[in-house]
Design a protein around this motif. Structure first.
Motif, short mmCIF file in Angstrom:
data_model
loop_
_atom_site.label_atom_id
_atom_site.label_comp_id
_atom_site.label_asym_id
_atom_site.label_seq_id
_atom_site.Cartn_x
_atom_site.Cartn_y
_atom_site.Cartn_z
N ASN A 11 0.50 -1.18 0.13
CA ASN A 11 -0.02 -0.24 0.18
C ASN A 11 0.52 0.81 -0.09
O ASN A 11 1.86 1.58 0.99
N VAL A 12 0.40 2.18 -0.96
CA VAL A 12 1.60 3.86 -0.74
C VAL A 12 0.65 4.42 0.36
O VAL A 12 -0.19 5.34 0.24
N TRP A 13 1.51 4.45 1.89
CA TRP A 13 2.17 4.97 2.62
C TRP A 13 1.51 5.91 2.75
O TRP A 13 0.98 6.85 2.83
N LYS A 14 3.27 6.93 2.05
CA LYS A 14 3.61 7.88 1.89
C LYS A 14 3.79 8.58 0.90
O LYS A 14 5.38 7.69 0.70
N LEU A 15 4.31 9.46 0.65
CA LEU A 15 4.85 9.67 -0.92
C LEU A 15 5.90 11.19 -0.06
O LEU A 15 5.63 11.76 -0.36
N VAL A 16 7.80 10.81 -0.39
CA VAL A 16 7.90 11.71 -0.06
C VAL A 16 9.15 12.84 -0.66
O VAL A 16 8.74 14.12 -0.18
N ALA A 17 9.11 12.14 -2.03
CA ALA A 17 9.85 12.84 -2.71
C ALA A 17 8.19 13.26 -3.47
O ALA A 17 7.30 13.07 -3.91
N ARG A 18 8.61 14.31 -4.03
CA ARG A 18 7.13 15.19 -5.10
C ARG A 18 7.91 15.49 -6.85
O ARG A 18 9.14 15.98 -6.71
N GLU A 19 7.13 16.36 -7.09
CA GLU A 19 7.33 15.95 -8.78
C GLU A 19 8.03 17.12 -8.96
O GLU A 19 8.04 18.37 -8.04
N GLY A 20 9.35 17.56 -9.27
CA GLY A 20 9.93 18.00 -9.35
C GLY A 20 11.20 18.21 -8.33
O GLY A 20 12.37 19.00 -8.81
N ASP A 21 11.08 17.42 -7.95
CA ASP A 21 12.42 17.03 -5.96
C ASP A 21 13.60 16.42 -6.94
O ASP A 21 13.74 15.73 -7.59
N GLN A 22 14.51 17.00 -6.78
CA GLN A 22 15.61 17.11 -7.14
C GLN A 22 16.22 15.87 -5.98
O GLN A 22 16.07 15.55 -5.11
N VAL A 23 17.08 14.01 -6.43
CA VAL A 23 16.40 12.86 -5.80
C VAL A 23 18.04 12.52 -6.05
O VAL A 23 19.18 12.23 -7.15
N ALA A 24 19.23 11.97 -5.70
CA ALA A 24 20.44 11.09 -5.82
C ALA A 24 20.18 10.32 -5.14
O ALA A 24 19.20 9.91 -4.38
N VAL A 25 21.02 8.68 -6.05
CA VAL A 25 20.42 7.58 -5.06
C VAL A 25 21.00 7.69 -4.17
O VAL A 25 21.74 8.19 -2.83
N GLY A 26 19.91 6.41 -3.16
CA GLY A 26 19.67 6.51 -2.43
C GLY A 26 18.87 7.18 -1.04
O GLY A 26 18.35 6.96 -0.08
N ASP A 27 18.85 8.44 -1.85
CA ASP A 27 17.47 9.08 -1.38
C ASP A 27 16.12 8.03 -1.00
O ASP A 27 15.58 6.88 -1.98
N GLY A 47 18.32 11.76 -10.34
CA GLY A 47 18.07 13.10 -11.09
C GLY A 47 16.71 13.60 -9.93
O GLY A 47 16.83 14.27 -9.74
N HIS A 48 16.04 14.34 -11.92
CA HIS A 48 14.22 14.81 -10.56
C HIS A 48 13.80 14.24 -11.02
O HIS A 48 13.32 13.23 -11.29
N VAL A 49 12.74 14.09 -10.06
CA VAL A 49 10.94 13.50 -10.48
C VAL A 49 10.72 14.19 -11.17
O VAL A 49 9.90 15.12 -11.07
N SER A 50 10.27 13.11 -12.54
CA SER A 50 9.49 13.82 -12.95
C SER A 50 7.89 13.90 -13.30
O SER A 50 6.84 14.20 -13.68
N LYS A 51 7.29 12.04 -12.50
CA LYS A 51 6.46 12.09 -12.47
C LYS A 51 5.97 10.88 -11.20
O LYS A 51 6.44 10.43 -10.95
N ILE A 52 5.04 11.19 -10.78
CA ILE A 52 4.08 10.42 -9.44
C ILE A 52 3.32 9.79 -10.10
O ILE A 52 2.01 9.93 -10.85
#
Length: 75
Positions: A11-27, A47-52
């Motif tokens: 079940n998707v409990w929580k979305l930590v990253a949002r569209e447009g956020d920059q993320v690194a390996v391990g985030d 990279g950056h989160v382009s779509k949830i």
């Protein structure tokens, strides 16, 4: 383009990253829940989160895509 995918039925409990956020390996991108256990979904590419692709509370199957990460804009 990298697709972050669910590792197990959950079940998707929580979305930590949002569209447009920059993320690194391990985030942490999201927290999935299965049988009362929290399972972090971590970025395997920077990279950056382009779509949830899911909504909170949605049930996902093993291998279902959760987020798209655009690697051309690496963190």
């Amino acid at each position: 383009m990298f697709l972050a995918r669910a590792e197990i039925v959950s079940n998707v409990w929580k979305l930590v990253a949002r569209e447009g956020d920059q993320v690194a390996v391990g985030d942490t991108l999201a927290i999935l829940e299965s049988m009362k256990m929290e399972i972090p979904l971590v970025a395997q590419a920077g990279g950056h989160v382009s779509k949830i692709l899911v909504e909170l509370g949605q049930i996902v199957q093993e291998g279902d895509p959760i987020m798209e990460i655009d690697e051309t804009a690496s963190a």
